[in-house]
Design a protein around this motif. Structure first.
Motif, PDB file in Angstrom:
ATOM      1  N   TYR A 114       6.393  10.697   2.805  1.00 10.14           N
ATOM      2  CA  TYR A 114       6.444  11.490   4.048  1.00 10.14           C
ATOM      3  C   TYR A 114       6.896  10.719   5.296  1.00 10.14           C
ATOM      4  CZ  TYR A 114       5.015  15.210   7.259  1.00 10.14           C
ATOM      5  OH  TYR A 114       4.989  16.179   8.222  1.00 10.14           O
ATOM      6  N   ALA A 174      -3.835   9.862   2.121  1.00  8.75           N
ATOM      7  CA  ALA A 174      -3.055   9.250   1.036  1.00  8.75           C
ATOM      8  C   ALA A 174      -2.725   7.805   1.367  1.00  8.75           C
ATOM      9  CB  ALA A 174      -1.779  10.044   0.796  1.00  8.75           C
ATOM     10  N   SER A 204       2.952  12.089  -0.554  1.00 10.48           N
ATOM     11  CA  SER A 204       2.546  11.714   0.799  1.00 10.48           C
ATOM     12  C   SER A 204       3.062  10.337   1.191  1.00 10.48           C
ATOM     13  CB  SER A 204       1.026  11.744   0.930  1.00 10.48           C
ATOM     14  OG  SER A 204       0.552  13.061   0.734  1.00 10.48           O
ATOM     15  N   MET A 205       3.192   9.462   0.205  1.00  9.19           N
ATOM     16  CA  MET A 205       3.724   8.125   0.485  1.00  9.19           C
ATOM     17  C   MET A 205       5.120   8.210   1.077  1.00  9.19           C
ATOM     18  SD  MET A 205       2.738   5.739  -2.791  1.00  9.19           S
ATOM     19  CE  MET A 205       3.721   4.311  -2.304  1.00  9.19           C
ATOM     20  N   PRO A 211       0.108  14.393   9.327  1.00  7.17           N
ATOM     21  CA  PRO A 211      -0.983  15.256   8.857  1.00  7.17           C
ATOM     22  C   PRO A 211      -2.142  14.419   8.312  1.00  7.17           C
ATOM     23  CG  PRO A 211       1.121  15.938   7.901  1.00  7.17           C
ATOM     24  CD  PRO A 211       1.361  14.635   8.594  1.00  7.17           C
ATOM     25  N   LYS A 257       7.197  19.896   3.802  1.00  5.05           N
ATOM     26  CA  LYS A 257       6.015  20.693   4.138  1.00  5.05           C
ATOM     27  C   LYS A 257       6.032  22.031   3.428  1.00  5.05           C
ATOM     28  CE  LYS A 257       4.264  19.201   8.625  1.00  5.05           C
ATOM     29  NZ  LYS A 257       4.309  19.462  10.073  1.00  5.05           N
ATOM     30  N   GLU A 313      -3.790  14.738   5.745  1.00  9.46           N
ATOM     31  CA  GLU A 313      -3.612  14.497   4.310  1.00  9.46           C
ATOM     32  C   GLU A 313      -2.710  13.293   4.027  1.00  9.46           C
ATOM     33  OE1 GLU A 313      -1.933  18.124   2.964  1.00  9.46           O
ATOM     34  OE2 GLU A 313      -0.680  17.003   1.524  1.00  9.46           O
ATOM     35  N   VAL A 314      -1.722  13.099   4.876  1.00  6.13           N
ATOM     36  CA  VAL A 314      -0.833  11.945   4.710  1.00  6.13           C
ATOM     37  C   VAL A 314      -1.597  10.663   5.027  1.00  6.13           C
ATOM     38  CG1 VAL A 314       1.204  10.783   5.649  1.00  6.13           C
ATOM     39  CG2 VAL A 314       1.301  13.218   5.103  1.00  6.13           C
ATOM     40  N   ASP A 327       0.425  13.988  -5.781  1.00 12.64           N
ATOM     41  CA  ASP A 327       0.306  14.338  -4.351  1.00 12.64           C
ATOM     42  C   ASP A 327       0.307  13.075  -3.488  1.00 12.64           C
ATOM     43  OD1 ASP A 327       0.275  16.996  -4.815  1.00 12.64           O
ATOM     44  OD2 ASP A 327      -1.888  17.274  -4.565  1.00 12.64           O
ATOM     45  N   ILE A 328      -0.403  12.076  -3.960  1.00 17.97           N
ATOM     46  CA  ILE A 328      -0.440  10.827  -3.200  1.00 17.97           C
ATOM     47  C   ILE A 328       0.947  10.217  -3.110  1.00 17.97           C
ATOM     48  CG2 ILE A 328      -1.268   8.436  -3.297  1.00 17.97           C
ATOM     49  CD1 ILE A 328      -3.981   9.512  -3.974  1.00 17.97           C
TER      50      ILE A 328
END
Lengths: 204, 204
Positions: free
Chosen positions: A189, B149, A186-187, B143, A201, B145-146, A182-183
């Motif tokens: 994103y 992270a 997100s990196m 977000p 998303k 969450e981003v 998940d991390i």
DNA sequence: TTAAATTTAGAACAAATGTACTAATTATTT
DNA sequence: AAATAATTAGTACATTTGTTCTAAATTTAA
């Protein structure tokens, strides 16, 4: 399974669970129920065990990268599955990442090999990023230098997420992999185009 | 300088240059020209030396973070100077980062302390990022969450840039700091608003 | 089946390490 | 100046470690 293979398997288990500095050739032999003499018949030097395991990790990872490089077009779900496969491999050989600097110091061949590997990988990753730019996944306005730094970031996080986990959350197995993938997602994103962001998303 | 302080200074030098596993209390005593007995009069256990050095690093870093937290408004140049100061501190105590997992295993107090610290720091960093959002430096569309992270990424890169350097470029002193502070700056780039991006480009 | 090669156990060695102990020296206090 | 406390050197010990050596056992080849 022959003795040599059993030594490697047992060593991996013990190194993963107890660390590379606390486990000695005697521990490995004892756990297997063989004599130290026998172990050293198969591996004259203990470091050869570690080196062999490193070589296997390296070879396995080569296969993973090659499979991505072979693709004509790369999209986000592929990146995600690449990330997960890589993390799984890393977890399997986690003692190497948890003691990377130690091992590099103890076995110079590992350090040399890794340094050379990194240079190759940097190019491979940059070329994957170019593909992502071309297919409208990555933003087109990112300077070359920012992408290069992103590659380094990915290497550092890729090599040391296990150490971070060990020092903080101490997640085990699939929980660790789920959290850190998940991390990784997100990196990526903030590097995405708005269109790709929408897709990302939805997929989570 | 009293003996205790000289032991700490010599230990730091030797650990930094030779690694925490190759240097023993005898090496430290020999380098200082004192007896092993004398060294162990000041530090009953060798690990106490390492623990003391870790505590100093931790305290010094607390000061740095507090000085940023105290600011009403945070902008990019401030972040950059925060990054450089942090990297300099890390370089000074580099053996700790190069052997973080080892040390955490050897000295459980270090691991505990670091795990607790991380939780505190996560909140501090998120609040700094909120400030950056408020002042139009960070993009508003990211977000929660981003951003979380991103904090983890920063921790991992912050804790292991020295290990990465050791395994690849092996840059020394200010060269290492310059290189990795550029990488840190680039890490922030995709999180910036277009206006902040322009400013960032000009400042480099 | 015999000879040769491989594999194994177990003991032995030398080096290193953390730390405890003792006695001497030095510094501090009274 | 005498007594006490702090510091230091040097030695000693038990443990651990990587590795070597020898001889026995097992497997393979002829």
């Amino acid at each position: 399974m022959d003795t040599k293979e059993r030594i490697l398997k047992t060593a991996l288990e013990l190194y993963n669970s107890q660390g590379v500095n606390t486990i000695t050739s005697r521990h490995i032999a004892a756990k297997m129920g063989i004599s130290p003499g026998n172990l050293h018949y198969h591996f004259k030097h203990t470091d050869e065990i570690i080196k062999t395991l490193y070589d296997r990790l390296s070879a396995d990872f080569d296969v993973i990268v090659a499979s991505v490089e072979a693709l004509e077009e790369v999209d986000l779900p592929m990146i995600r599955s690449f990330v997960i496969t890589s993390l799984e491999l890393g977890y399997k050989y986690r003692f190497i990442f948890l003691h990377f600097v130690e091992i590099g110091l103890r076995i110079p061949a590992v350090k040399k090999d890794y340094a050379a590997l990194t240079q190759r990988r940097e190019k491979e990753f940059l070329s994957i990023f170019e593909k992502l730019k071309a297919s409208g996944v990555f933003r087109p306005d990112l300077p070359e230098e920012v992408l290069k730094a992103f590659v380094t970031q990915i290497f550092i996080v890729g090599d040391f997420w296990l150490s971070n986990n060990e020092l903080t959350l101490k997640l085990k197995g699939s929980k660790a992999i789920a959290h850190y993938s998940d991390i990784f997602s997100s990196m990526f994103y903030p590097y995405l185009t708005p269109a790709a962001m929408q897709l990302a998303k939805g997929n989570e």
